[in-house]
Design a protein around this motif. Structure first.
Motif, short mmCIF file in Angstrom:
data_model
loop_
_atom_site.label_atom_id
_atom_site.label_comp_id
_atom_site.label_asym_id
_atom_site.label_seq_id
_atom_site.Cartn_x
_atom_site.Cartn_y
_atom_site.Cartn_z
N GLU A 1 5.09 8.02 3.18
CA GLU A 1 4.94 7.06 4.27
C GLU A 1 3.57 7.22 4.93
O GLU A 1 2.85 8.20 4.69
N ARG A 2 3.27 6.22 5.74
CA ARG A 2 2.03 6.25 6.49
C ARG A 2 2.04 7.35 7.53
O ARG A 2 0.99 7.86 7.91
N TRP A 3 3.21 7.79 8.00
CA TRP A 3 3.33 8.80 9.04
C TRP A 3 3.89 10.10 8.47
O TRP A 3 4.81 10.07 7.64
N LEU A 4 3.31 11.20 8.94
CA LEU A 4 3.79 12.54 8.56
C LEU A 4 4.20 13.25 9.84
O LEU A 4 3.38 13.51 10.72
N ARG A 5 5.50 13.55 9.91
CA ARG A 5 6.03 14.16 11.12
C ARG A 5 6.31 15.63 10.85
O ARG A 5 7.02 15.97 9.89
N VAL B 1 0.86 -1.19 0.00
CA VAL B 1 0.00 0.00 0.00
C VAL B 1 0.90 1.23 0.00
O VAL B 1 1.81 1.34 0.84
N THR B 2 0.63 2.17 -0.89
CA THR B 2 1.41 3.40 -1.02
C THR B 2 0.56 4.58 -0.51
O THR B 2 -0.64 4.63 -0.79
N PHE B 3 1.23 5.52 0.18
CA PHE B 3 0.53 6.66 0.79
C PHE B 3 1.01 7.98 0.17
O PHE B 3 2.17 8.09 -0.26
N ALA B 4 0.08 8.99 0.16
CA ALA B 4 0.38 10.35 -0.29
C ALA B 4 -0.35 11.35 0.63
O ALA B 4 -1.47 11.07 1.09
N TRP B 5 0.29 12.53 0.87
CA TRP B 5 -0.28 13.53 1.80
C TRP B 5 -0.54 14.85 1.05
O TRP B 5 0.20 15.24 0.16
N GLN B 6 -1.64 15.50 1.49
CA GLN B 6 -2.01 16.83 0.97
C GLN B 6 -2.31 17.77 2.15
O GLN B 6 -2.86 17.33 3.16
#
Length: 797
Positions: free
Chosen positions: A202-206, A181-186
């Motif tokens: 990644e699954r986590w955004l720090r 599973v691939t993740f993307a953030w907006q």
């Protein structure tokens, strides 16, 4: 899951052929199932299916088999499980195969619909073929992979409201989905566009350290080989501030100390300090709170609004505060307009423009015919040579101020005064000093005036427009000459005026004036000279100054003349010598006028002819007669109580203003209990004649009715006789109207007597006979001629 059973679990209705085939295919069919193994040369076909979808598994190729049997071995297990069997004519699906999905056979192929995750594993197809009279079996291996779509992701924040400078971790949680599973953030700011965070997969955004730019909605998306889904936004509320406030002023005007605004205009002060949650604002002016809120509006600025304004910003969440200050100055212009003036100097003119007051000071600048002049604040001076300035030169001073939209002006025009100086003198109170005055009005600049003595030596300094010099009054000043000299930069040569001091001189219109008693007299006096001007006055016969409005005197000043009017001239009060006096600080002069007041001639004497009481003794009837020559203007009747003593009391006026032609008067208002005495005087204007004799009214005559009755009877007899005569006369002249009466009174044989008798009666009655014409008909005359009757009635009481 329901356990699968062996071939013995198949239904009995299958034909014997099918049972036989099964027995042949399955070794040890009568016993428990045995694991199956494929040879090394046997390859498995890999097929992928999606959960909820459908796949079709083919069983080899070539001719159609006699019998086909499908079995399934789950991942991680070794024992196959029967799925379905068919001989081409009949087919059977194991009941437990529903764990794989909706299972069915299409010829020799196994069809799986509504695929489930339990179908993940290995499928084996065993087919029985008949070829060349022999039976042989074939095996087909299929590896089925069931793919699961990703579920809708959900963003989880480690801190929903972090304080700026701390750390935050955002997690994209997915419940299921086939790996990988691939993740993307907006990231989407509250008032901005979406921002793709491409570097984060990644699954986590720090976020470390978190700042105010991280505030907003965060959305994550997850995808695998099957599907892609995005989460709902999660809002990250970053707490920060307040920053240092920024103060702005509208309308905008910068000064050295801060901001400025015009007086009486609306001024808006705004304060902005970045903060989350938004800041609470408080405004202070010179350390005194004046407003709460980010915007402070002054509807009409006044000078009292000048001061230091401080904006306090507070973050209620963090309880932090910041502040900023700015000075606001209210500008106001000077009052009125600039004031222009010009000062005369020797050979030049000095222009002065002033406009005091205001904040800041107004900027002033001169401009003349030769161009722009000097400039200064509040007060500017400019000197110009007089020889270069023609008459009528115009100079303008312009004043500018930040609080005024347009400049203010004042202008001055240089012009020569008209005519020349004028000189005059006046004396102070009690003639102690003589004031020399000189005036030369007009002009710009005003002319300078100075007094010179007879030797042309200056007496005082110069003064503009009006020059005054004070001299102590002395007799030796008489005959001395003084000069007033005027100077103006536009007038060459200098004009002047002169005056000579002298004692007064006067004359009178008439030295002798005669007037009748009660008349009006005019005494005239004229001033012939004198410097300073003299004061005129009249002295009466008693050497006292005559005041107007007393004792019939009226003063009429007219220029250098003073006329004295005397009304109702009285010999006792007004007759005598009058003196006109003229006085100034150098001396006096006088002339006398003799006033003679002549009496009117005495009127004639008066004699009382009759004086009787009326009814009830409340009035009297007075008649008199005039004896001797003389002029008359009226009569005066006097009375007093008559008592038998020498001092009978004072005379009082009973009637006045009686016309000169009257000779009688009825006087009323008497007291019946008092006995009065009367006398009459004749008047000629103010001269009264000798009083008449004093008389007392006589007694009232007794009343008698006998004369009245006799008079009434006599009057009745006369009226009746005249009436009878008139009737007989009418009957005689008109016999046709009364024939019987005519024959009875005047028969034909007595016609002559009748005529005589008629004439006698007419004569007795005083009736004039009508005139007769010779040759006329007597009958016609009697019938048509008019009758003239004259009746005289005398009644004697």
């Amino acid at each position: 899951m329901r356990p699968w059973r062996g071939p013995r679990a198949l239904h009995r209705p299958l034909s014997l052929l099918l049972l036989t085939a099964l027995c042949l295919l399955l070794v040890g069919a009568s016993g428990p199932p045995h694991p199956t193994h494929r040879g090394p040369d046997e390859e498995a076909t890999s097929i992928q299916g999606v959960r909820g979808g459908s796949v079709e598994l083919a069983c080899g190729s070539g001719l159609a088999p006699l019998v086909v049997f499908w079995s399934f071995t789950p991942l991680g297990l070794l024992t196959p499980r029967p799925v379905a069997v068919t001989n081409g004519a009949e087919s059977k699906v194991e009941a437990g195969a529903s764990a794989l999905g909706a299972v069915s056979l299409r010829n020799s192929s196994l069809v799986l619909r509504e695929l489930r995750e339990g179908a993940r594993g290995h499928f084996l197809c065993q087919a029985l073929h008949a070829a060349g009279g022999q039976l042989h079996t074939t095996y087909s291996y299929v590896a089925l992979a069931v793919l699961v779509p990703v579920s809708k992701p959900r963003v989880r924040l480690s801190d929903l409201s972090p304080v700026e400078g701390t750390s935050v971790v955002a997690t994209c949680a997915v419940r299921e989905g086939t790996e990988p599973v691939t993740f993307a953030w907006q990231h989407r700011a509250p008032q901005g566009q979406e921002e793709e965070l491409v570097e984060v997969t990644e699954r986590w955004l720090r976020l470390h350290p978190v700042n105010r730019t991280h505030l907003g909605w965060y959305i994550c998306s997850a995808h695998n080989t099957v599907s892609r889904l995005s989460s709902d936004g999660a809002f990250l509320d970053v707490i920060y501030g307040p920053d240092n406030p920024v103060i702005s002023v509208e309308p905008l005007g910068f000064s050295e100390e801060g901001f400025w605004a015009k007086e009486r205009e609306e001024v808006t002060l705004s304060c902005l300090a970045g903060s989350n949650p938004p800041s609470h604002y408080v405004w202070l002016r010179d350390h005194t709170q004046v407003h709460t809120g980010p915007v402070y509006t002054i509807a009409s600025a006044t000078r009292a609004h000048t001061g230091l304004y401080t904006c306090l910003a507070r973050n209620s969440r963090l309880d932090t505060r910041t502040q900023a200050s700015a000075r606001l100055t209210i500008y106001y212009p000077p009052e009125g307009q600039p004031s222009c003036a010009v000062l005369p100097t020797l050979g030049a003119v000095t222009l002065v423009c002033t406009w005091p007051g205001g904040l800041p000071a107004a900027q002033l600048q001169w401009e003349g015919p030769q161009g722009a002049g000097p400039t200064a604040l509040n007060n500017v001076t400019w000197s110009q040579p007089a020889a270069q300035l023609p008459n009528g030169s115009v100079f303008v001073c312009a004043g500018q101020h930040p609080a005024l939209a347009l400049p203010a002006f004042c202008r001055i025009t240089l012009w020569d005064p008209l005519q020349s100086p004028t000189c005059w003198t006046t004396a102070t109170v009690e003639d102690q000093f003589i004031m020399l005055s000189c005036e030369w009005p007009g002009g710009q600049p005003p002319a300078l005036l100075s007094w010179l003595d007879g030797l042309q030596q200056p007496l005082d300094g110069s003064s503009p427009s009006l020059a005054v010099h004070l001299l102590q009054a002395q007799e030796d000043l008489a005959g001395q000459e003084f000069t007033c000299r005027g100077t103006h930069p536009l007038r060459v040569p200098d004009p002047h005026c002169r005056l000579q001091l002298e004692a007064p001189q006067l004359s009178v219109a008439q030295s002798r004036v005669s007037v009748l008693e009660g008349g009006e007299a005019w005494l005239g006096c004229s001033l012939l000279g004198g410097m300073p001007p003299a004061r005129l006055l009249w002295l009466g016969p008693q050497r006292r100054q005559v005041e107007g409005g007393t004792s019939g005197f009226t003063l009429h000043p007219k220029g250098a003349q003073l006329h004295l009017r005397i009304r109702d001239a009285d010999p006792t009060r007004h007759r005598g010598a009058y003196r006109c006096v003229a006085r100034n600080a150098l001396g006096s002069s006088s002339r006398s006028v003799l006033l003679e007041v002549q009496r009117y001639p005495a009127p004639p004497n008066v004699t009382i002819r009759r004086l009787t009481y009326g009814r009830h003794r409340r009035e009297v009837q007075l008649r008199w007669a005039v004896e001797g020559p003389g002029n008359l203007t009226g009569f005066l009747v006097q009375r007093r109580a008559s008592v038998p003593s020498p001092g009978a009391g004072a005379w009082e006026t009973a009637a006045r203003d009686i016309e000169p032609e009257s000779r009688g008067r009825k006087l009323g208002g008497l007291d019946p209990g008092v006995r009065y005495a009367f006398r009459v005087l004749a008047l000629n204007h103010h001269t009264a004649g000798h009083p008449s004799e004093v008389k007392t009214p006589g007694r009232t005559p007794p009343f008698s009715a006998y004369p009245a009755v006799l008079g009434a009877a006599g009057t009745g007899v006369v009226v009746a006789t005249v009436a009878s005569l008139l009737v007989f006369q009418y009957a005689a002249r008109h016999p046709e109207t009364f024939p019987c009466l005519g024959q009875l009174l005047f028969p034909m044989e007595q016609s002559h007597q009748y005529g005589d008798s008629r004439e006698g009666l007419e004569a007795e009655a005083g009736i004039e006979p009508p005139p007769t014409n010779p040759g006329s008909d007597p009958a016609q005359e009697l019938t048509d001629a008019p009758v003239n009757v004259t009746i005289t009635v005398t009644a004697t009481p």
